[in-house]
Scaffold this active site. Structure first.
Site, PDB file in Angstrom:
ATOM      1  N   LEU A  33     -31.433 -36.037  17.957  1.00  0.00           N
ATOM      2  CA  LEU A  33     -32.370 -35.214  18.729  1.00  0.00           C
ATOM      3  C   LEU A  33     -33.749 -35.875  18.858  1.00  0.00           C
ATOM      4  O   LEU A  33     -34.236 -36.498  17.919  1.00  0.00           O
ATOM      5  CB  LEU A  33     -32.497 -33.838  18.066  1.00  0.00           C
ATOM      6  CG  LEU A  33     -31.174 -33.092  17.850  1.00  0.00           C
ATOM      7  CD1 LEU A  33     -31.427 -31.750  17.173  1.00  0.00           C
ATOM      8  CD2 LEU A  33     -30.433 -32.891  19.164  1.00  0.00           C
ATOM      9  N   HIS A  37     -34.901 -32.763  23.474  1.00  0.00           N
ATOM     10  CA  HIS A  37     -34.124 -31.660  22.876  1.00  0.00           C
ATOM     11  C   HIS A  37     -35.069 -30.630  22.269  1.00  0.00           C
ATOM     12  O   HIS A  37     -34.832 -29.421  22.356  1.00  0.00           O
ATOM     13  CB  HIS A  37     -33.204 -32.186  21.769  1.00  0.00           C
ATOM     14  CG  HIS A  37     -32.188 -33.188  22.223  1.00  0.00           C
ATOM     15  ND1 HIS A  37     -32.255 -34.517  21.895  1.00  0.00           N
ATOM     16  CD2 HIS A  37     -31.071 -33.039  22.980  1.00  0.00           C
ATOM     17  CE1 HIS A  37     -31.224 -35.158  22.418  1.00  0.00           C
ATOM     18  NE2 HIS A  37     -30.494 -34.284  23.095  1.00  0.00           N
ATOM     19  N   GLN A  61     -15.814 -36.581  26.878  1.00  0.00           N
ATOM     20  CA  GLN A  61     -16.680 -36.864  28.027  1.00  0.00           C
ATOM     21  C   GLN A  61     -17.082 -38.339  28.091  1.00  0.00           C
ATOM     22  O   GLN A  61     -17.896 -38.726  28.926  1.00  0.00           O
ATOM     23  CB  GLN A  61     -17.898 -35.947  28.039  1.00  0.00           C
ATOM     24  CG  GLN A  61     -18.958 -36.197  26.971  1.00  0.00           C
ATOM     25  CD  GLN A  61     -20.061 -35.155  27.029  1.00  0.00           C
ATOM     26  OE1 GLN A  61     -19.859 -33.989  26.718  1.00  0.00           O
ATOM     27  NE2 GLN A  61     -21.255 -35.569  27.436  1.00  0.00           N
ATOM     28  N   GLY A 147     -31.303 -29.905  29.899  1.00  0.00           N
ATOM     29  CA  GLY A 147     -32.423 -30.710  30.412  1.00  0.00           C
ATOM     30  C   GLY A 147     -32.199 -31.132  31.851  1.00  0.00           C
ATOM     31  O   GLY A 147     -31.077 -31.418  32.269  1.00  0.00           O
ATOM     32  N   LYS A 149     -33.115 -33.878  33.011  1.00  0.00           N
ATOM     33  CA  LYS A 149     -32.813 -35.316  33.115  1.00  0.00           C
ATOM     34  C   LYS A 149     -31.359 -35.509  33.552  1.00  0.00           C
ATOM     35  O   LYS A 149     -31.051 -36.386  34.334  1.00  0.00           O
ATOM     36  CB  LYS A 149     -33.056 -36.050  31.788  1.00  0.00           C
ATOM     37  CG  LYS A 149     -32.818 -37.558  31.942  1.00  0.00           C
ATOM     38  CD  LYS A 149     -33.264 -38.310  30.741  1.00  0.00           C
ATOM     39  CE  LYS A 149     -32.266 -38.242  29.619  1.00  0.00           C
ATOM     40  NZ  LYS A 149     -31.017 -38.997  29.906  1.00  0.00           N
ATOM     41  N   ASP A 150     -30.483 -34.649  33.024  1.00  0.00           N
ATOM     42  CA  ASP A 150     -29.084 -34.669  33.446  1.00  0.00           C
ATOM     43  C   ASP A 150     -28.924 -33.660  34.579  1.00  0.00           C
ATOM     44  O   ASP A 150     -28.269 -32.620  34.421  1.00  0.00           O
ATOM     45  CB  ASP A 150     -28.176 -34.322  32.266  1.00  0.00           C
ATOM     46  CG  ASP A 150     -28.283 -35.352  31.154  1.00  0.00           C
ATOM     47  OD1 ASP A 150     -27.814 -36.478  31.356  1.00  0.00           O
ATOM     48  OD2 ASP A 150     -28.871 -35.033  30.105  1.00  0.00           O
ATOM     49  N   SER A 186     -31.439 -40.217  23.952  1.00  0.00           N
ATOM     50  CA  SER A 186     -30.912 -40.763  22.693  1.00  0.00           C
ATOM     51  C   SER A 186     -30.517 -42.223  22.893  1.00  0.00           C
ATOM     52  O   SER A 186     -30.563 -43.023  21.966  1.00  0.00           O
ATOM     53  CB  SER A 186     -29.702 -39.958  22.227  1.00  0.00           C
ATOM     54  OG  SER A 186     -30.036 -38.593  22.141  1.00  0.00           O
ATOM     55  N   ARG A 187     -30.122 -42.577  24.110  1.00  0.00           N
ATOM     56  CA  ARG A 187     -29.667 -43.955  24.370  1.00  0.00           C
ATOM     57  C   ARG A 187     -30.832 -44.939  24.422  1.00  0.00           C
ATOM     58  O   ARG A 187     -30.595 -46.157  24.394  1.00  0.00           O
ATOM     59  CB  ARG A 187     -28.850 -44.007  25.664  1.00  0.00           C
ATOM     60  CG  ARG A 187     -27.469 -43.356  25.514  1.00  0.00           C
ATOM     61  CD  ARG A 187     -26.570 -43.600  26.714  1.00  0.00           C
ATOM     62  NE  ARG A 187     -25.186 -43.219  26.443  1.00  0.00           N
ATOM     63  CZ  ARG A 187     -24.627 -42.070  26.827  1.00  0.00           C
ATOM     64  NH1 ARG A 187     -25.333 -41.185  27.508  1.00  0.00           N
ATOM     65  NH2 ARG A 187     -23.368 -41.810  26.530  1.00  0.00           N
TER      66      ARG A 187
END
Ligand code: PAF
Length: 284
Positions: A33, A37, A61, A147, A149-150, A186-187
């Site tokens: 997180l 998040h 996924q 979020g 972002k996605d 996170s990436r």
């Protein structure tokens, strides 16, 4: 805050809250997180009596050549962050708890999953929808937080909730960025210092695309090609896609007339990063 790893335990605690007449918010995550998040959890804590954060790296996924094995994990740090943010329960099931032997039921929203990220990740959204609908059934929240972002994920979840008539309000929260503009992810942790510097090209492309639309550019191809040109100037960047799509159907458009989502995925080294902006009524 309590940490639960079985479906039975989390169901029991949530049912108890419901009997007391308390509202429940769910923040589904894959862990590791960060402040993005945190902003979802903060929002959930403001709007609900009780908040559940799920931390589950959902195997279905990820595609065969994707980063399931290396996806960053740190349950201890996640627990601290959730606790500090005021969440009431953290749900951290093992894959075997979520996917029983012989599991073969999937939820799919094919029309919205075809373009943008769905082109390169053909099974991603089916896996995402399946786990999100399982989490919805398990936790039965009043509200769930995702979020921006996605953005394609958020649009797909909204459509799934509408089509399957889940009695859940979906709340979309703004992208949280680093001081230089890079969207929190996170990436980002995969990036070495040189790649981290290069990654700012995504948010610079977002700024360029938005500015062009604000100044009246209505050709999607013109915006996409200017953004691509800018990204290509960065030697460490390799474009997966830059696409202007209808904000609701997620289908590419030629003219920017109604509300649109301009989304991109760009590899920086081997790390695939995404970013986007809405133009017109953001619908979220
Ligand atoms: O956005 C994510 O982290 C994941 O796709 C989600 C919604 C938690 C489902 O695994």
């Amino acid at each position: 805050m309590q940490v639960f790893s079985t479906v039975e335990e989390i169901r029991k605690i949530v049912k108890g809250w419901r009997r007391e007449g308390l509202s429940v918010g769910l923040v589904p995550t894959m862990g590791f997180l960060h402040e993005g998040h945190r902003s979802l959890i903060d929002c959930a804590v403001r709007e609900n009596d009780r908040v559940v954060v799920s931390v589950f790296v959902n195997p279905i996924q990820f595609g065969p050549n994707e980063d399931l094995a290396s996806y960053p994990r740190n349950l201890e740090a996640d627990t601290i962050l959730c606790e500090k943010a005021g969440a009431h329960a953290l749900f951290h099931p093992a894959p075997e708890e979520m996917y029983l032997p012989g599991f073969c039921t999937f939820v799919d929203v094919p029309d919205l999953s075809r373009f943008l990220c769905g082109k390169t990740r053909p099974t991603h959204f089916r896996g995402m929808c399946t786990v999100v609908s399982k989490l919805f059934h398990i936790v039965m929240p009043d509200r769930a937080y995702f979020g921006q972002k996605d953005a394609q994920q958020l649009a797909i979840v909204r459509r799934m909730v509408r089509d399957l008539q889940f009695d859940i309000q979906i709340v979309g929260c703004p992208i949280i960025r680093e001081p230089d503009g890079l969207a929190k992810s996170s990436r980002n942790t995969y990036l070495n210092p040189e790649e981290r510097r290069a990654a700012v090209v995504l948010s610079r492309a977002v700024a360029l695309g938005r500015e062009m639309m604000e100044h009246g550019e209505r050709s999607a191809a013109a915006v996409e090609s200017a953004m691509k040109c800018l990204i290509e100037q960065e030697p460490l960047a390799r474009i997966d896609y830059v696409t202007v799509a209808d904000a609701q159907s997620m289908t590419p458009v030629e003219r920017i007339e109604g509300p649109v989502l301009c989304a991109m995925a760009v590899y920086i080294g081997t790390t695939r990063l995404i970013d986007n902006f809405f133009f017109g009524d953001p619908l979220c």
